[in-house]
Design an enzyme around this catalytic site. Structure first.
Site, PDB file in Angstrom:
ATOM      1  N   HIS A 266      -0.858  -3.572  -6.228  1.00  0.00           N
ATOM      2  CA  HIS A 266      -0.375  -2.211  -6.519  1.00  0.00           C
ATOM      3  C   HIS A 266       0.461  -2.191  -7.811  1.00  0.00           C
ATOM      4  O   HIS A 266       0.154  -1.471  -8.762  1.00  0.00           O
ATOM      5  CB  HIS A 266       0.525  -1.714  -5.382  1.00  0.00           C
TER       6      HIS A 266
HETATM    7  C1  BDR Z   1       4.160   0.127  -3.101  1.00  0.00           C
HETATM    8  O1  BDR Z   1       5.014  -0.062  -1.966  1.00  0.00           O
HETATM    9  C2  BDR Z   1       5.657  -1.291  -2.046  1.00  0.00           C
HETATM   10  O2  BDR Z   1       5.706  -1.922  -0.807  1.00  0.00           O
HETATM   11  C3  BDR Z   1       4.932  -2.095  -3.085  1.00  0.00           C
HETATM   12  O3  BDR Z   1       5.820  -2.953  -3.760  1.00  0.00           O
HETATM   13  C4  BDR Z   1       4.371  -1.052  -4.015  1.00  0.00           C
HETATM   14  O4  BDR Z   1       5.302  -0.693  -5.015  1.00  0.00           O
HETATM   15  C5  BDR Z   1       2.748   0.286  -2.601  1.00  0.00           C
HETATM   16  O5  BDR Z   1       2.684   1.390  -1.765  1.00  0.00           O
END
Ligand code: BDR
Ligand code: CA
Length: 316
Positions: A241
Site C-alpha cells: 500500500h
Molecule cells: C494503510 O493502512 C495501514 O495499516 C497501512 O500502513 C497503510 O498505510 C492501508 O490501508
C-alpha cells in the site's frame, strides 16, 4: 537528475517501513524529513520505528519529527493485529541514536511556507498532521507541489470496515480537511494498492536469499502479516500500500488516475471513514465533494520490479 524534495508523513507500520526504504533507495527523491503520526501503532512506537529503521539503514542524517498522538476528534484505532505489537512484525530494530528533531506540524507549516511550490508530501498514515498544519495556517497544503495520499477505498471494499480503509477510518475528520484543502492532491486508494502484492514465494525466492540487512528486515517484518493470513485460511501475502504512494512520486507513469468527485463520511456507525464518490455525472457545481485525482490502476509488474530493485539495492 533533478531530485524532488519530499516529506514522508507516516505511521510505521510494516508497509510504511517498506515505503521509507523505497524512498531512500530512489535517486529521484530527496527525503528532507520524516513526520510520524499515531496510526498503525501509538505515536511513540511509530516514531521509534522510524528512528530505528534509519539507524538500521545508516541514514540517521534524515530528521524525524514527531506529530499527532491522537486523531482530531475520534478515539485512536491501531492496526497491531496486522503489523504486530511493535509495528514491525517480527523485525527487531536497533536502538536509535538520533534524537527527535522537532514537532511534525511545525515542520510542515514552516517548510511549506519557506519553499512554496517545491515540496511533495507523501502521506501514508492517518492525515492528522496534515490537517493540523492546515488548521494552524490555512492554505498550508496548497503550498505543497503535490500531496500524495495513500488512503481510501473507492470501488473496492474497505480493510478496516466493509467500506472504510484504515488511514481514512483512523482519522476521517483529518481526511475531510485534506480533501477540502484545495491542495494538488493525488489519492492512492486500495483500488490501486491491492494490485501490488508480494507473495510468500516472492519473499522466499527473491528476498530471503540476498541475506543483506535490508532483505532480512523485510523477511522478518512481513511474518506477522503472513501469520494473520494463515489464520484466516488465506494465502500469505503483503500488499505494498504505502510503497505505491512513493511509487507515484518516482514513477508516475506507472499509475493511471482519474478525477473523481469525492468526499469523506465523518459520522455514521457503519460508514465512518468511507469515501463517497459522486458518479451521477451531474454538472460539476452540483457534484458532491471535491474533484480529486485518484490512482485507480497501476502497472503492477513494473512497479514490483522497481520496488525490489530499489529496496534491495539502494542507491548509494
Ligand atoms: C494503510 O493502512 C495501514 O495499516 C497501512 O500502513 C497503510 O498505510 C492501508 O490501508
Ligand atoms: Ca501506513
Amino acid at each position: 537528475m533533478n531530485t524532488q524534495p519530499v516529506i514522508l508523513d507516516t505511521d510505521p507500520g510494516v508497509d510504511d517501513a517498506l515505503a521509507i526504504m523505497l524512498a531512500l533507495g530512489s535517486p529521484e527523491l530527496d527525503v528532507i524529513g520524516i513526520c510520524t503520526v499515531s496510526g498503525n501503532v501509538p505515536l511513540s512506537t511509530g516514531t521509534r520505528n522510524a528512528q530505528g529503521l534509519l539507524q538500521l539503514l545508516e541514514r540517521t542524517d534524515i530528521p524525524v519529527f514527531a506529530g499527532a498522538d491522537l486523531p482530531l476528534k475520534r478515539n485512536p484505532v491501531f492496526a497491531t493485529e496486522v503489523h504486530g505489537e511493535s509495528g514491525m512484525g517480527q523485525a527487531v530494530l536497533p536502538e536509535p541514536s538520533q534524537k527527535i528533531k522537532g514537532d511534525a506540524v511545525d515542520f510542515l507549516v514552516q517548510t511549506l511556507s519557506n519553499q512554496p511550490g517545491e515540496i511533495t508530501i507523501i502521506a501514508v498514515g492517518p492525515l492528522t498532521n496534515l490537517a493540523l498544519a492546515e488548521q494552524r495556517q490555512p492554505g498550508t497544503l496548497q503550498k505543497a507541489k503535490q500531496v500524495i495520499v495513500m488512503g481510501g477505498a473507492i470501488a473496492e471494499t474497505g480493510n478496516s470496515t466493509p467500506v472504510a480503509e484504515f488511514n481514512f477510518y483512523a482519522d476521517p475528520h483529518a481526511a475531510h480537511t485534506v480533501i477540502h484543502s484545495g491542495a494538488t492532491l493525488l489519492i492512492v486508494p486500495l483500488d490501486a494498492t491491492r494490485q501490488v502484492v508480494l507473495s510468500e514465494t516472492d519473499i522466499e525466492n527473491k528476498i530471503a536469499p540476498l541475506k543483506t540487512v535490508a532483505s532480512q528486515f523485510v523477511v522478518d517484518a512481513v511474518q506477522n502479516v503472513f501469520a494473520l493470513y494463515r489464520q484466516l485460511g488465506r494465502e500469505p501475502i503483503v500488499y505494498l500500500h504505502d510503497p505505491l504512494a512513493v511509487g507515484a512520486a518516482i514513477a508516475p507513469e506507472l499509475l493511471c488516475s482519474e478525477t473523481l468527485y469525492i468526499d469523506i463520511e465523518t459520522s455514521g456507525d457503519l460508514t465512518i471513514g468511507q469515501v463517497v464518490t459522486d458518479r451521477r455525472g451531474l454538472p460539476s457545481p452540483r457534484c458532491l465533494g471535491k474533484p480529486v485525482n485518484c490512482a485507480m490502476h497501476v502497472n503492477a509488474e513494473a512497479f514490483l520490479s522497481l520496488f525490489l530493485k530499489r529496496v534491495l539495492t539502494p542507491a548509494s
